[in-house]
Design a protein around this motif. Structure first.
Motif, PDB file in Angstrom:
ATOM      1  N   GLY A  14      41.300  46.358  41.500  1.00  8.94           N
ATOM      2  CA  GLY A  14      42.689  46.054  41.221  1.00  8.94           C
ATOM      3  C   GLY A  14      43.071  44.612  41.502  1.00  8.94           C
ATOM      4  N   PHE A  15      44.365  44.365  41.408  1.00  8.58           N
ATOM      5  CA  PHE A  15      44.965  43.043  41.578  1.00  8.58           C
ATOM      6  C   PHE A  15      45.175  42.844  43.080  1.00  8.58           C
ATOM      7  CE2 PHE A  15      49.087  40.564  40.258  1.00  8.58           C
ATOM      8  CZ  PHE A  15      48.572  39.411  40.800  1.00  8.58           C
ATOM      9  N   GLY A  16      44.071  42.510  43.766  1.00  9.12           N
ATOM     10  CA  GLY A  16      44.098  42.424  45.221  1.00  9.12           C
ATOM     11  C   GLY A  16      43.351  41.205  45.735  1.00  9.12           C
ATOM     12  N   PRO A  17      42.981  41.190  47.011  1.00 12.79           N
ATOM     13  CA  PRO A  17      42.379  40.002  47.640  1.00 12.79           C
ATOM     14  C   PRO A  17      40.957  39.710  47.160  1.00 12.79           C
ATOM     15  CG  PRO A  17      43.406  41.419  49.277  1.00 12.79           C
ATOM     16  CD  PRO A  17      43.330  42.215  48.014  1.00 12.79           C
ATOM     17  N   HIS A  18      40.849  39.076  46.011  1.00 14.40           N
ATOM     18  CA  HIS A  18      39.545  38.781  45.427  1.00 14.40           C
ATOM     19  C   HIS A  18      38.793  37.756  46.261  1.00 14.40           C
ATOM     20  CE1 HIS A  18      39.450  40.887  41.535  1.00 14.40           C
ATOM     21  NE2 HIS A  18      40.710  41.074  41.879  1.00 14.40           N
ATOM     22  N   GLY A  19      37.526  38.050  46.467  1.00 15.31           N
ATOM     23  CA  GLY A  19      36.678  37.180  47.257  1.00 15.31           C
ATOM     24  C   GLY A  19      36.613  37.564  48.719  1.00 15.31           C
ATOM     25  N   TRP A  20      37.538  38.420  49.186  1.00 13.80           N
ATOM     26  CA  TRP A  20      37.560  38.765  50.600  1.00 13.80           C
ATOM     27  C   TRP A  20      36.254  39.467  50.988  1.00 13.80           C
ATOM     28  CZ3 TRP A  20      40.385  37.056  54.391  1.00 13.80           C
ATOM     29  CH2 TRP A  20      40.298  37.693  55.626  1.00 13.80           C
ATOM     30  N   GLY A  21      35.650  39.000  52.068  1.00 14.89           N
ATOM     31  CA  GLY A  21      34.397  39.590  52.529  1.00 14.89           C
ATOM     32  C   GLY A  21      33.167  39.083  51.804  1.00 14.89           C
ATOM     33  N   HIS A  22      33.337  38.132  50.879  1.00 14.23           N
ATOM     34  CA  HIS A  22      32.216  37.580  50.128  1.00 14.23           C
ATOM     35  C   HIS A  22      32.117  36.072  50.361  1.00 14.23           C
ATOM     36  CE1 HIS A  22      31.596  41.273  47.808  1.00 14.23           C
ATOM     37  NE2 HIS A  22      32.909  41.331  47.701  1.00 14.23           N
ATOM     38  N   PRO A  23      30.920  35.514  50.242  1.00 16.55           N
ATOM     39  CA  PRO A  23      30.791  34.055  50.421  1.00 16.55           C
ATOM     40  C   PRO A  23      31.642  33.248  49.452  1.00 16.55           C
ATOM     41  CG  PRO A  23      28.631  35.120  50.474  1.00 16.55           C
ATOM     42  CD  PRO A  23      29.616  36.170  50.057  1.00 16.55           C
ATOM     43  N   ASP A  28      38.035  28.988  47.239  1.00 12.83           N
ATOM     44  CA  ASP A  28      39.446  28.671  47.499  1.00 12.83           C
ATOM     45  C   ASP A  28      40.390  29.063  46.365  1.00 12.83           C
ATOM     46  OD1 ASP A  28      38.828  27.699  50.007  1.00 12.83           O
ATOM     47  OD2 ASP A  28      38.659  25.625  49.338  1.00 12.83           O
ATOM     48  N   TYR A  29      40.049  30.114  45.635  1.00 10.03           N
ATOM     49  CA  TYR A  29      41.023  30.675  44.715  1.00 10.03           C
ATOM     50  C   TYR A  29      42.087  31.436  45.509  1.00 10.03           C
ATOM     51  CZ  TYR A  29      38.108  29.827  40.590  1.00 10.03           C
ATOM     52  OH  TYR A  29      37.378  29.250  39.567  1.00 10.03           O
ATOM     53  N   ASP A  30      43.311  31.396  45.032  1.00  6.35           N
ATOM     54  CA  ASP A  30      44.393  32.161  45.636  1.00  6.35           C
ATOM     55  C   ASP A  30      44.586  33.421  44.793  1.00  6.35           C
ATOM     56  OD1 ASP A  30      46.760  33.282  46.526  1.00  6.35           O
ATOM     57  OD2 ASP A  30      47.883  31.392  46.544  1.00  6.35           O
ATOM     58  N   TRP A  31      44.254  34.587  45.360  1.00  5.38           N
ATOM     59  CA  TRP A  31      44.280  35.815  44.567  1.00  5.38           C
ATOM     60  C   TRP A  31      45.688  36.209  44.129  1.00  5.38           C
ATOM     61  CZ3 TRP A  31      46.854  40.361  45.633  1.00  5.38           C
ATOM     62  CH2 TRP A  31      47.347  40.527  46.936  1.00  5.38           C
ATOM     63  N   THR A  32      46.719  35.654  44.782  1.00  2.40           N
ATOM     64  CA  THR A  32      48.087  36.002  44.402  1.00  2.40           C
ATOM     65  C   THR A  32      48.592  35.179  43.219  1.00  2.40           C
ATOM     66  OG1 THR A  32      49.162  34.403  45.892  1.00  2.40           O
ATOM     67  CG2 THR A  32      48.578  36.541  46.817  1.00  2.40           C
ATOM     68  N   ARG A  33      47.841  34.173  42.813  1.00  3.48           N
ATOM     69  CA  ARG A  33      48.236  33.302  41.711  1.00  3.48           C
ATOM     70  C   ARG A  33      47.476  33.694  40.439  1.00  3.48           C
ATOM     71  NH1 ARG A  33      52.412  31.045  41.497  1.00  3.48           N
ATOM     72  NH2 ARG A  33      51.583  29.287  40.319  1.00  3.48           N
ATOM     73  N   PRO A  34      48.015  33.414  39.262  1.00  4.00           N
ATOM     74  CA  PRO A  34      47.386  33.890  38.025  1.00  4.00           C
ATOM     75  C   PRO A  34      46.147  33.120  37.601  1.00  4.00           C
ATOM     76  CG  PRO A  34      49.352  32.623  37.505  1.00  4.00           C
ATOM     77  CD  PRO A  34      49.319  32.777  39.010  1.00  4.00           C
ATOM     78  N   GLU A  35      45.927  31.906  38.122  1.00 12.26           N
ATOM     79  CA  GLU A  35      44.870  31.055  37.575  1.00 12.26           C
ATOM     80  C   GLU A  35      43.483  31.683  37.673  1.00 12.26           C
ATOM     81  OE1 GLU A  35      48.397  28.646  38.462  1.00 12.26           O
ATOM     82  OE2 GLU A  35      47.186  29.983  39.723  1.00 12.26           O
ATOM     83  N   PRO A  77      45.861  45.344  50.234  1.00 10.43           N
ATOM     84  CA  PRO A  77      47.025  45.473  49.364  1.00 10.43           C
ATOM     85  C   PRO A  77      46.666  45.247  47.897  1.00 10.43           C
ATOM     86  CG  PRO A  77      46.992  43.313  50.393  1.00 10.43           C
ATOM     87  CD  PRO A  77      45.857  44.090  51.004  1.00 10.43           C
ATOM     88  N   LYS A  78      47.590  45.716  47.030  1.00 10.46           N
ATOM     89  CA  LYS A  78      47.421  45.502  45.595  1.00 10.46           C
ATOM     90  C   LYS A  78      48.776  45.151  44.992  1.00 10.46           C
ATOM     91  CE  LYS A  78      43.561  48.704  45.098  1.00 10.46           C
ATOM     92  NZ  LYS A  78      43.025  49.906  44.451  1.00 10.46           N
TER      93      LYS A  78
END
Length: 438
Positions: A14-23, A28-35, A77-78
């Protein structure tokens, strides 16, 4: 040339904390932003994918398991994928976007109006993944949650009502004649007075007719009631089944029979098997990964238990690894598909939890069809074989981080295209037309 197939990307967490727990968090992407999502969507479109489908669960689950879901961001969260869709449409020209929606969360009139608006804004590229999650019922009213089959009954009533509203502008209702000054003919609008078991509303809809067809409907679900819902309503069925010829053909036959039973043609539904491949550079690397997964340590099993606890809304982390799962551990609303992923065909009454988790940890080779670790050529062989069995398409399963997209597709796309499996061009007429192109 091989038989072409449809490809979708399943944004599984889902639309959540992408990259969390991964190298790759340190990109430095911000998962809350659309880019982040826009970049990946453009890559999928360049690759020739039909759509991206975004998983969602509007709830953080039961009070007892909320901490399990948020502590490591496995289940929350999502943010709302429906509101991400316009940003993905803005970044692409052809890619379909299919957010997950829950009928409990949207009144039919509101749903019909919002989804119609997005279908117009996207030039016909919207899809809806209709789910019947009942665990979130407490967020939408004080009525007790529905049982499994009753939730599908509600979803079917909801979707029928939404479609009635989409059709409430009869033929010729939209005039748009500048010479006479007449925009619409109100006598050709249908009132749509709905009084059902779960919903009551009136039309007509305050949105103009859909000139590129209704949004595509997708659905998961492997239960008898879930397959019946798909047969009656869906354009895409998300399939989870062992990828053997017998299993694939039997699953497709069940979906096709459900469609025929509801007066539809088998070809009205595109069946997409969900696969999470691990594409590596060599057969030797694949063998190494598979061998390393055969005997997982207890900390690896505990991590898998945390993920499964989130999906199942049931805390597995406190259970004895060497004891069977307690009877009546799972509530009625828990997804039957999620349960099958945990237990497989093992005897639940006698099999220790360790065995279930070890089976989930264990990887297999694409080359011998024991799993999904292999080279791009080996994965292309698998997809080609599925096509020989009449398969419609493949849903690749992963997050939408650009690192994941590139790891999966960089070598695979050229191979699939050279074999004639993956599209090079779109119809330009929207998602429905692209799904019907072959």
């Amino acid at each position: 040339m091989s038989r072409p197939q449809h490809f979708g990307w399943f944004l599984a967490r889902g639309f959540g904390p992408h990259g969390w727990g991964h190298p790759y968090l340190d990109w430095d992407y911000d998962w809350t932003r659309p880019e982040l999502y826009q970049q990946s969507a453009r890559e999928l479109e360049q690759a020739g994918f039909d759509f991206v489908l975004i998983e969602d669960a509007p709830s953080l689950g039961s009070p007892e398991t909320i901490d399990l879901r948020v502590r490591h961001a496995f289940g929350g969260p999502k943010h709302d994928p429906l509101l991400l869709a316009p940003y993905l449409f803005q970044a692409t020209r052809h890619l379909g976007v299919i957010p997950t929606v829950n009928p409990a969360a949207y009144l039919p009139y509101t749903a019909a109006r919002q989804f119609s608006t997005l279908q117009h804004l996207s030039a016909g590229r919207l899809g809806l993944n209709v789910v019947t999650d009942t665990g979130s019922a407490r967020h939408f009213g004080d009525a007790p949650p529905l049982g499994h089959d009753a939730a599908y009954d509600r979803a079917e009533e909801w979707l029928a009502g939404v479609r009635d509203l989409w059709r409430s502008w009869g033929e010729g209702a939209l005039v748009r004649d500048a010479a006479s000054g007449v925009y619409a003919d109100g006598s050709r609008l249908e009132a749509v007075r709905h009084r059902g078991e779960h919903f009551a509303f009136d039309g007509p809809l305050n949105a103009i007719p859909l000139d590129r067809g209704q949004p595509v409907i997708a659905s998961p679900g492997g239960s008898g009631r879930g397959l019946a819902f798909a047969g009656a309503n869906s354009d895409i069925q998300l399939a989870l089944a062992p990828l053997t010829e017998k299993s694939v053909r039997e699953y497709r036959a069940r979906i096709h029979a459900a469609a025929v039973e509801r007066g539809r043609a088998p070809g009205d539904i595109r069946i997409m098997f969900a696969i999470q491949p691990v594409i590596v550079s060599s057969a030797e690397e694949a063998d190494r990964l598979v061998a390393a997964s055969a005997h997982p340590a207890d900390d690896v099993l505990r991590q898998i238990a945390q993920k499964q606890s989130s999906d199942l809304e049931t805390d597995l982390t406190t259970l004895d690894l060497d004891a069977p799962l307690p009877a009546a551990l799972f509530a009625e609303h828990v997804s039957q598909g999620s349960l099958r992923r945990l237990t497989g065909d093992r005897d639940v009454a006698t099999t220790p939890l360790r065995a279930h988790l070890t089976a989930l940890a264990r990887l297999g080779r694409i080359a011998d069809r024991s799993g999904f670790v292999g080279t791009a050529e080996e994965f292309a062989d698998l997809v080609e074989e599925l096509g020989e069995w009449g398969n419609d398409g493949v849903l690749l399963w992963g997050d939408l981080h650009p690192v994941t997209v590139h790891r999966t597709l960089d070598e695979l796309v050229p191979i699939l295209r050279r074999r004639g499996i993956l599209r090079r061009e779109y119809t330009g007429q929207g998602l429905h037309a692209d799904l019907r192109a072959f």
